[in-house]
Design an enzyme around this catalytic site. Structure first.
Site, PDB file in Angstrom:
ATOM      1  CB  SER A 149     -14.291 -17.067   7.237  1.00 28.72           C
ATOM      2  OG  SER A 149     -12.832 -16.496   6.813  1.00 28.72           O
ATOM      3  CG  LEU A 150     -10.411 -21.844   7.400  1.00 24.52           C
ATOM      4  CD1 LEU A 150      -9.437 -21.883   6.261  1.00 24.52           C
ATOM      5  CD2 LEU A 150      -9.996 -22.251   8.789  1.00 24.52           C
ATOM      6  CD  GLN A 201     -13.874 -16.736   2.392  1.00 24.14           C
ATOM      7  OE1 GLN A 201     -12.559 -16.320   2.448  1.00 24.14           O
ATOM      8  NE2 GLN A 201     -14.347 -17.687   2.528  1.00 24.14           N
ATOM      9  CG  HIS A 261     -13.313 -11.758   5.571  1.00 17.05           C
ATOM     10  ND1 HIS A 261     -13.034 -12.446   4.683  1.00 17.05           N
ATOM     11  CD2 HIS A 261     -13.135 -12.633   6.998  1.00 17.05           C
ATOM     12  CE1 HIS A 261     -13.051 -13.852   5.136  1.00 17.05           C
ATOM     13  NE2 HIS A 261     -13.022 -13.727   6.596  1.00 17.05           N
ATOM     14  CD  GLN A 298      -7.749 -17.591  11.625  1.00 16.65           C
ATOM     15  OE1 GLN A 298      -8.047 -17.501  10.202  1.00 16.65           O
ATOM     16  NE2 GLN A 298      -6.666 -17.156  12.018  1.00 16.65           N
ATOM     17  NE  ARG A 356      -9.217 -18.152   3.170  1.00 17.20           N
ATOM     18  CZ  ARG A 356      -9.683 -17.666   4.345  1.00 17.20           C
ATOM     19  NH1 ARG A 356      -9.288 -18.139   5.372  1.00 17.20           N
ATOM     20  NH2 ARG A 356     -10.768 -16.873   4.417  1.00 17.20           N
TER      21      ARG A 356
END
Length: 314
Positions: A88-89, A247, A197, A10, A113
């Site tokens: 991440s994503l 995560q 996070h 992202q 999510r």
């Protein structure tokens, strides 16, 4: 030479991303046409007339659809990687490439999510800042000293010399101020919509935990390196759903992933997604490891895909 696919996270999104690929490749179109969401994904990604693409609940499915579309093109070309990872994503896109989940499931998961993370952020005055040129130990000290202002912690270990802190805004600002006192070169506030996070994302993690009960993750067909671990899964490690739950509310260890890949001899990296963020991380990590001969290719446009096709023919 081993190859790694790195999937963007992202922050790299922009209106118009993937439009040329949609017009040029049936494999890319098929991904978008097979996904059902409560909004028009193509209109959002290619035009974004309402300016929604930077809202987390829209950003995440848009980026994963883009990445899965590019992956579908690469599969059609017969181009494969030995390793996959994402920021991440981007981990969802990596798992889709590895065959653990299909593209439709990956995008729907990303939509859930994104919505859960956006809801978890509501009502919280939050922030994130990139901290340059300070050690993990000193930045941890800064966060601890700033904790009287609220929750703040290191949330991204991106590459040598670049860490990210996140949490409640006053605490993030105070930790940034202390970081500069401790020798940081720069502290750069980031434009984000949530304290990603960090422990403030626990409700999003809980929501994912429930959602994952109806999702089956297959064993990946190639080596996937995970954000929470900073490496691949080993015997005794949590299963994939648990890794994804952790995560969202724990730090992303991208530098560890890149060091692991470089240490295994990977010298050819393909960044899949808008932007060049991960390419920069690879270069800085390789430099810190005194590795000079690396090849980094960005795959975002039809022109870049066709350049790769020509290289394969050569």
């Amino acid at each position: 030479m081993s190859i790694a696919f790195l999937y963007a996270g992202q922050g790299s999104q922009h209106a118009g991303m993937g439009k040329d690929l949609y017009e040029s490749y049936p494999e890319f179109r098929e991904v978008y046409e097979g996904i059902e969401l409560p909004f028009d994904l193509r209109r959002l990604s290619f035009e974004d007339p309402e300016g929604l693409i930077h809202e987390t609940k829209y950003t995440q499915p848009a980026l994963v659809a883009f990445a899965c579309g590019v992956t579908a093109i690469l599969r059609g070309m017969g181009f494969r990687a030995d390793y996959a990872a994402g920021l991440s994503l981007g981990e969802y896109s990596a798992l889709s490439y590895a065959g653990s989940i299909d593209a439709r499931t990956a995008v729907q998961l990303a939509a859930f999510r994104g919505d859960a993370m956006q809801r978890a952020s509501q009502g919280i005055a939050c922030g994130m800042s990139a901290v340059l040129g300070l050690s993990e130990e000193k930045l941890s000290e800064a966060c601890e000293r700033a904790s009287e202002k609220g929750l703040v912690s290191i949330c991204n270990y991106n590459c040598p010399g670049q860490l990210v802190i996140g949490g409640e805004s006053e605490a993030v600002e105070e930790a940034g101020r202390i970081a500069l006192e401790l020798g940081a070169k720069r502290v750069i506030p980031l434009k984000v919509s949530g304290p990603f996070h960090t422990a403030l994302m626990k409700s999003a993690g809980d929501a994912l935990s429930e959602y994952f009960k109806k999702i089956h993750f297959k064993t990946p067909e190639c080596t996937v390196l995970y954000n929470f671990l900073g490496r691949e899964r080993r015997e005794g490690d949590p299963e994939i759903p648990e890794l994804l739950i952790e995560q969202v509310q724990k730090p992303v260890r991208m530098e560890s992933i890149l060091r692991e890949l470089l240490g295994r001899g990977v010298r050819s990296f393909y960044e899949i997604g808008p932007g060049r963020t991960l390419s920069g991380f690879v270069k800085k990590t390789a430099k810190a490891m005194e590795i000079e001969e690396i090849e980094i290719t960005s795959l975002e446009t039809a022109e870049e895909i066709e350049a790769l096709r020509e290289r394969m023919r050569g």
